[in-house]
Enzyme design. Structure first.
Site, PDB file in Angstrom:
ATOM      1  N   GLY A 198       3.635   2.648  -9.469  1.00 30.40           N
ATOM      2  CA  GLY A 198       4.188   2.372 -10.787  1.00 30.40           C
ATOM      3  C   GLY A 198       3.159   1.806 -11.747  1.00 30.40           C
ATOM      4  O   GLY A 198       3.172   2.101 -12.936  1.00 30.40           O
ATOM      5  N   ASP A 228       4.510  -9.258  -0.579  1.00 27.35           N
ATOM      6  CA  ASP A 228       5.043  -7.892  -0.722  1.00 27.35           C
ATOM      7  C   ASP A 228       4.728  -7.075   0.526  1.00 27.35           C
ATOM      8  O   ASP A 228       4.275  -5.943   0.439  1.00 27.35           O
ATOM      9  CB  ASP A 228       4.461  -7.225  -1.981  1.00 27.35           C
ATOM     10  CG  ASP A 228       5.217  -5.940  -2.346  1.00 27.35           C
ATOM     11  OD1 ASP A 228       6.397  -5.811  -1.942  1.00 27.35           O
ATOM     12  OD2 ASP A 228       4.632  -5.073  -3.013  1.00 27.35           O
ATOM     13  N   PRO A 283       6.165  -1.659   5.209  1.00 26.58           N
ATOM     14  CA  PRO A 283       5.405  -0.625   5.933  1.00 26.58           C
ATOM     15  C   PRO A 283       4.513   0.200   5.008  1.00 26.58           C
ATOM     16  O   PRO A 283       3.428   0.617   5.405  1.00 26.58           O
ATOM     17  CB  PRO A 283       6.506   0.242   6.547  1.00 26.58           C
ATOM     18  CG  PRO A 283       7.677  -0.674   6.683  1.00 26.58           C
ATOM     19  CD  PRO A 283       7.602  -1.600   5.507  1.00 26.58           C
ATOM     20  N   VAL A 336     -10.002   3.656   2.841  1.00 23.43           N
ATOM     21  CA  VAL A 336      -9.277   3.550   4.105  1.00 23.43           C
ATOM     22  C   VAL A 336      -8.734   4.918   4.469  1.00 23.43           C
ATOM     23  O   VAL A 336      -8.007   5.514   3.683  1.00 23.43           O
ATOM     24  CB  VAL A 336      -8.101   2.550   3.980  1.00 23.43           C
ATOM     25  CG1 VAL A 336      -7.333   2.485   5.282  1.00 23.43           C
ATOM     26  CG2 VAL A 336      -8.617   1.183   3.597  1.00 23.43           C
TER      27      VAL A 336
END
Lengths: 255, 365
Positions: free
Chosen positions: B36, B147, B150, B106
């Site tokens: 967002g 926050d 997963p 990553v």
């Protein structure tokens, strides 16, 4: 008879050395100018950006024949020029393209009620538009669902703006002696959009270093983005509308 | 004019959307993911020639406040030098006014995707243990993530686990050790109290919400009761422990404890309702694991694990076949577990006894 030549030769209008080179004045605002020349230039810009979506929309939404759609497209823009439609646009109420689509719907509805084909002649303005290419595009694309014509118009609007921007990018880079930048951009972005080549592949193909490919593409992308934003600036009436359209088309807030 | 197919239009929009990193040493290669507030790109550091990830905010920052906050996030992350926390290399502002930061690239998948790949329970728990340990490390340095979910955890091809998105992290000056207190002094700068305690920079738009009562930090499905009620002064390590409980629940039940449709819904569910037991969705799940998840998900902060490390320790105990603190086993369960652990010796003894019995029967005849 006054014949305005707009497509395809004028696709780079409004860019460097073009119509609003310094202030990137809104064509919508200029369409209401007292200055006839400025009004005329603004009108040309609006037609260049919108004639194709308008023509296709008429063909799809009302299922008009090619001939009727050509007449209605011509008629719509000529009436807009004569009656100064675009000057009535209020940015507080809707986006310009929504306003234009609403005007078009009203215009076609009136024409249908009058049950007459638009025959224009005498001193009427005739726009030189490349309807054949529009027909070719219609033949290539899947028709939209009957309840998705509004979205279709929006999509065609985006296609038109981006198409004009690609042409302007090509003209600018070629004029600046940077043909290789455009060829890279074209190969990387447009030639096989579903599986673009890697930078390594491009470097091999164009006999460049990967770092040059990265830099040239970054520069071409920067120019393209600038051109798209300029187009949007010209085709919106207020800063707020400009930002909203930029968010819609590019996903982020412009500076 | 060249006709543009739908695919070409899509590609052009993507290209025009790529940020202009012209004034930096980075060059964008392609977009990786969008949230967002920010978008992550694969980029190249032209000085070092290495690839890395560049996150560019979707918002402009004419006042420079966002850049200051991001710099603070970078400093927080720099403080947390841990194998499971992604380092940020650089923070800056683009020519178009948007803030970016460069971080280690990553390569791997998100935990929510990883969990769908038919992974065994012990493997899932080992990943979860690493998450707990990374969070515990942050807590030890006085930093609360706020926050955890997963989607903010990456699992690499070689089993490495990385906790991402520290954009809404909070520094607990009062609980921080020397490092944390020092960091708080260094990073607070001229920011006001809200700015110091709130970093609305996470890639998820859902991470921060303005409300009449204050600012909500987190993602509804993983928010603790104190978070969803906007009680920011109550947020501490146990807020993260709650989210860890929700993650463990997700990993073992296949869904989050609550699936709220709106913030109002989230408030009602998280504050007033008890989640269905994970074994309702996964009857084969050991009771002790279920108990760990439910303990961490307690409505009352005092009833949760006091630290993420305690939770990690319980996971290790379970993996070692030992009793866990969250689940007091009855005598039968304890005997069963003991028998399971010593089954080789028991089988040996049983075989010996059976042999003796057979020998006895033969000689009696």
């Amino acid at each position: 008879m006054l014949v305005r030549g707009l497509m395809p030769d004028d696709t780079d209008s409004g860019l460097r050395g073009g119509r609003f080179p310094i202030t990137r004045l809104s064509a919508i605002v200029a369409a209401g100018s007292q200055d006839q020349a400025e009004r005329s230039r603004a009108f040309d810009l609006l037609v260049a950006a919108y004639w194709m979506p308008v023509y296709k929309y008429i063909r799809i939404k009302w299922n008009k024949s090619s001939e009727d759609a050509k007449d209605l497209t011509q008629g719509f823009f000529v009436t807009a020029l004569e009656k100064n439609f675009f000057h009535r646009y209020d940015p507080a109420r809707a986006r310009f393209r929504t306003f234009l689509r609403t005007c078009l719907e009203g215009f076609v509805s009136n024409e249908e009620k009058a049950a007459r084909r638009i025959k224009r002649g005498g001193n009427a303005v005739i726009l030189s538009l490349d309807f054949d290419s529009a027909e070719d595009q219609l033949a290539l694309a899947e028709p939209p669902a009957p309840n998705a014509t509004d979205e279709y118009f929006e999509a065609e609007w985006a296609r038109s703006i981006l198409g004009l921007a690609v042409e302007a990018l090509r003209s600018e880079l070629l004029a600046g002696g940077k043909e290789i930048y455009f060829r890279l951009f074209d190969r990387y972005v447009l030639e096989d959009p579903d599986s673009p080549p890697s930078y390594k592949d491009l470097a091999r193909e164009f006999d460049l270093s990967v770092s040059n490919v990265t830099n040239y593409l970054a520069a071409a992308r920067r120019e393209f983005r600038r051109i798209v934003l300029e187009k949007l600036r010209e085709l919106t009436a207020t800063d707020e509308e400009f930002r909203r359209e930029a968010r819609t088309l590019l996903g982020v807030d412009p500076q | 004019m060249k006709w543009l197919s739908d695919s070409m239009v899509r590609r052009l929009r993507e290209e025009a959307d790529l940020p202009d990193l012209g004034g930096t040493k980075y060059r964008v290669i392609q977009r990786v993911a969008s949230g967002g507030m920010g978008t992550v790109y694969l980029a190249q550091d032209t000085n070092l020639g290495r690839k890395l990830a560049v996150k560019v905010m979707n918002l402009q920052d004419p006042s420079g406040e966002l850049a200051s906050r991001m710099l603070r996030e970078a400093r927080i992350v720099a403080l947390l030098e841990h194998p499971s926390i992604v380092p940020i290399h650089d923070v800056g502002t683009l020519a178009d006014g948007r803030v970016f930061y460069a971080m280690k690239l990553v390569q791997g998948g998100r935990l929510d995707q990883y969990a769908k790949e038919n992974i065994s329970l012990p493997d899932l728990l080992r990943v979860f243990q690493k998450v707990c340990e990374a969070v515990a490390f942050a807590h030890a340095h006085g930093v609360v993530h706020r926050d955890l979910k997963p989607e903010n955890i990456m699992v690499g091809a070689f089993g490495e686990v990385l906790v991402m998105d520290w954009g809404v992290a909070k520094v607990l000056a009062s609980r921080a050790g020397e490092d944390g207190a020092q960091a708080e002094r260094e990073i607070s700068g001229e920011l006001d109290i809200d700015a110091r305690t709130t970093l609305p920079l996470s890639s998820g738009a859902e991470a921060v919400r303005e409300t009449a009562g204050g600012m909500l930090i987190g993602t509804p499905a993983y928010m603790s009761p104190e978070q969803v009620l906007g009680k920011t002064d109550l947020l501490d390590e146990r807020t993260d422990v709650y989210a860890l409980g929700a993650i463990l629940y997700f990993l073992t039940a296949g869904r989050s404890p609550f699936e709220p449709a709106s913030m109002a819904d989230a408030r009602e569910l998280i504050v007033n309702r008890t989640p269905l037991r994970p074994r309702h969705f996964n009857p084969k799940l050991p009771r002790s694991i279920e108990a760990m998840a439910l303990k961490a998900l307690s409505k009352e902060r005092e009833e949760r694990y006091a630290t993420a490390q305690e939770m990690a320790d319980d996971i290790v105990r379970f993996l070692d076949g030992k009793p866990v603190s969250a689940y007091p086993e009855n005598i039968v369960e304890r005997a069963g577990k003991w028998a399971n652990q010593h089954r080789f010796i028991i089988l040996l003894i049983l075989a010996y006894l059976l042999m003796r019995f057979i020998v006895l029967l033969i000689f009696r005849r």
